[in-house]
Design an enzyme around this catalytic site. Structure first.
Site, PDB file in Angstrom:
ATOM      1  N   TYR A 207       0.724  -1.136   0.115  1.00 45.63           N
ATOM      2  CA  TYR A 207       0.118  -0.114  -0.014  1.00 45.63           C
ATOM      3  C   TYR A 207       0.775   1.318   0.158  1.00 45.63           C
ATOM      4  CZ  TYR A 207      -3.804   3.321   1.332  1.00 45.63           C
ATOM      5  OH  TYR A 207      -4.325   4.321   1.317  1.00 45.63           O
ATOM      6  N   SER A 251     -13.592   2.367  13.366  1.00 44.10           N
ATOM      7  CA  SER A 251     -14.572   1.540  13.113  1.00 44.10           C
ATOM      8  C   SER A 251     -14.529   0.238  14.173  1.00 44.10           C
ATOM      9  CB  SER A 251     -14.522   0.895  11.732  1.00 44.10           C
ATOM     10  OG  SER A 251     -13.461   0.649  11.144  1.00 44.10           O
ATOM     11  N   ASP A 268       0.624  -1.038  23.796  1.00 46.28           N
ATOM     12  CA  ASP A 268       0.413  -0.303  24.892  1.00 46.28           C
ATOM     13  C   ASP A 268      -0.664   0.683  24.896  1.00 46.28           C
ATOM     14  OD1 ASP A 268       1.866   1.520  23.744  1.00 46.28           O
ATOM     15  OD2 ASP A 268       3.478   1.593  24.963  1.00 46.28           O
ATOM     16  N   ARG A 337       1.327   9.871  14.645  1.00 47.42           N
ATOM     17  CA  ARG A 337       0.946  10.680  13.248  1.00 47.42           C
ATOM     18  C   ARG A 337      -0.183  12.015  13.650  1.00 47.42           C
ATOM     19  NH1 ARG A 337      -1.247   6.447   9.587  1.00 47.42           N
ATOM     20  NH2 ARG A 337       0.973   6.084   9.189  1.00 47.42           N
TER      21      ARG A 337
HETATM   22  N1  UDP Z   1      -5.449  -0.328  16.569  1.00 53.71           N
HETATM   23  C1  UDP Z   1      -5.784  -0.627  17.931  1.00 53.71           C
HETATM   24  N2  UDP Z   1      -6.891  -1.531  17.895  1.00 53.71           N
HETATM   25  C2  UDP Z   1      -7.556  -1.824  16.766  1.00 53.71           C
HETATM   26  C3  UDP Z   1      -6.982  -1.564  15.419  1.00 53.71           C
HETATM   27  C4  UDP Z   1      -6.291  -0.645  15.459  1.00 53.71           C
HETATM   28  O1  UDP Z   1      -5.354  -0.314  18.673  1.00 53.71           O
HETATM   29  O2  UDP Z   1      -8.585  -2.638  16.810  1.00 53.71           O
HETATM   30  C5  UDP Z   1      -4.404   0.433  16.499  1.00 53.71           C
HETATM   31  C6  UDP Z   1      -3.380   0.334  15.431  1.00 53.71           C
HETATM   32  O3  UDP Z   1      -2.495  -0.423  16.129  1.00 53.71           O
HETATM   33  C7  UDP Z   1      -2.743   1.670  15.213  1.00 53.71           C
HETATM   34  C8  UDP Z   1      -3.926   2.603  15.289  1.00 53.71           C
HETATM   35  O4  UDP Z   1      -4.842   1.978  15.969  1.00 53.71           O
HETATM   36  O5  UDP Z   1      -1.469   2.113  16.045  1.00 53.71           O
HETATM   37  C9  UDP Z   1      -4.462   2.976  13.972  1.00 53.71           C
HETATM   38  O6  UDP Z   1      -4.826   1.918  13.114  1.00 53.71           O
HETATM   39  P1  UDP Z   1      -5.604   2.180  11.772  1.00 53.71           P
HETATM   40  O7  UDP Z   1      -5.417   0.875  11.140  1.00 53.71           O
HETATM   41  O8  UDP Z   1      -6.876   2.350  11.871  1.00 53.71           O
HETATM   42  O9  UDP Z   1      -4.982   3.445  10.979  1.00 53.71           O
HETATM   43  P2  UDP Z   1      -3.328   3.541  10.374  1.00 53.71           P
HETATM   44  O10 UDP Z   1      -2.417   2.471  11.268  1.00 53.71           O
HETATM   45  O11 UDP Z   1      -3.344   3.045   9.029  1.00 53.71           O
HETATM   46  O12 UDP Z   1      -2.729   4.818  10.913  1.00 53.71           O
END
Ligand code: UDP
Length: 383
Positions: A207, A251, A268, A337
């Protein structure tokens, strides 16, 4: 030999002089086709043909309209208000709105505006919000990545369209500082190696690399082929119509809280993200497309939350008793981020308006409706 040729020439001249055709009868050119039509009931066949053709064109929808399949029919009210020519949803189909009896038809003689091509990838639900604003103006939205980007750049060049690439914050990898609108040397090389699998893991590499390549291709077409382009780097976006089970954190948490399941926090939970509501993003993309600046622009909400803080907001919004369950995180998960949106503020006059605590309830009511259906909504809304 030469004299013989000359002689023959004279002979042919003589013959043509002697020819005297009959004088033409002008009325014959009119009466002949009429008589032909009247013979053997040909006229009846002509009328039957016209009737069938009219019937076919009246019953079939116009091929000149754009429509897109939308997975549900939720439209946030603030988006509806902000759309001058709102698209219409009917039975899960989105089509250009020119009145119920002319669904999807663009009236004859109506001139299209300048062509626009929008290429997005991954965030299909953002695309579904974008079509609200764009399709009704005769633009195209394409959900795709590298090969699709290349194809669409070729098309944009051919038809003279302005091209929008919706890239991603993932191009920054796991940044050491909050992303500006520039890839810094150390950050990008480190993350590129990691995402390509040259450093231990690379679960998200296709991606990220796909988007980097798409950006490069877009700039190449701009410089080398004079295609007018715009590039946005989209940060975490949430809102109605988001896929319920695609594993994204917002979500996941919302669906889990509604289903009375524990909220799964990876690692964590101290890693941060900044969450922007979808209507803010759409507004930013519209400004980018209408403006004169190419980008890349970071489009995101600078409000930064740890995943534990997000879980808390979800608890406050849906269920204060929702449990939190810690799970192992993926190795290449970015630690922080938060977009630096200075460039978008300065050049596009854009900044997000919907904070997480205001946007989340709008998403929750959509999820509630999709998970439980209308019937259960009243029962669960008291939660
Ligand atoms: N994450 C989490 N629980 C979940 C799904 C994701 O704690 O059920 C964390 C994941 O490890 C990441 C953050 O949420 O640090 C954002 O994940 P997402 O996939 O939504 O976005 P991206 O990582 O692409 O920014």
């Amino acid at each position: 030999m030469a004299s013989e040729l000359i002689f023959r020439g004279h002979e042919s001249q003589h013959v043509s002089d002697a020819y005297s055709p009959k004088p033409p009868k002008p009325w014959l050119s009119v009466t002949r086709p009429i008589r032909y039509m009247l013979r053997e009931q040909r006229l009846v066949f002509v009328f039957v043909g016209i009737a069938i053709a009219s019937l076919v064109f009246a019953v079939l929808p116009s091929s000149d309209h754009h429509h897109a399949q939308i997975s549900d029919s939720y439209i946030p009210s603030e988006l509806i208000r902000s759309q001058p020519h709102r698209s219409m949803y009917q039975n899960g189909h989105l089509s250009t709105g020119f009145g119920i009896n002319s669904v999807g038809k663009i009236p004859l003689g109506l001139k299209r505006k300048g062509l626009r091509i929008v290429v997005t990838g991954g965030a299909g639900f953002v695309g579904s919000h974008l079509v609200d604003r764009l399709i009704s103006r005769g633009d195209s939205v394409i959900v795709t990545n590298v090969v699709g980007t290349l194809n669409m750049l070729g098309l944009a060049k051919r038809v003279g369209a302005r091209f929008l690439l919706t890239s991603t914050s993932e191009v920054y990898g796991d940044p050491l500082q909050h992303p500006k609108s520039k890839l810094t040397g150390e950050t990008s090389i480190r993350s590129k190696l990691k995402k390509c699998g040259l450093m231990e893991t690379g679960v998200r590499s296709c991606y990220d690399e796909g988007k980097r390549t798409a950006e490069t291709l877009t700039m190449d077409y701009h410089r080398g082929a004079n295609v007018e382009v715009r590039i946005a780097r989209i940060f975490n976006t949430y809102g109605p119509r988001m896929c319920i089970d695609d594993g994204r954190v917002v979500s996941n948490f919302v669906a889990q809280a509604l289903r009375k399941e524990p909220l799964t926090v990876y690692g964590d939970g101290k890693q941060t993200r900044s969450f922007q509501f979808v209507s803010d993003l759409v507004e930013g993309l519209m400004r980018l497309m209408e403006g004169e600046h190419i980008g890349p622009f970071n489009l995101g909400n600078p409000g930064e939350f740890t995943m534990l803080e997000l879980a808390q907001v979800v608890q406050e919004t849906i269920d204060p008793n929702a449990k939190i369950e810690f799970r192992p995180n993926t190795e290449d998960d970015p630690h922080k981020r938060k977009p630096d949106i200075t460039k978008a503020k300065d050049l596009l006059g854009w900044e997000p308006k919907v904070p997480l605590r205001k946007g989340l309830p709008m998403m929750v009511s959509d999820f509630r409706q999709r998970i439980f259906g209308d019937h259960k909504e009243e029962v669960t809304s008291s939660a």
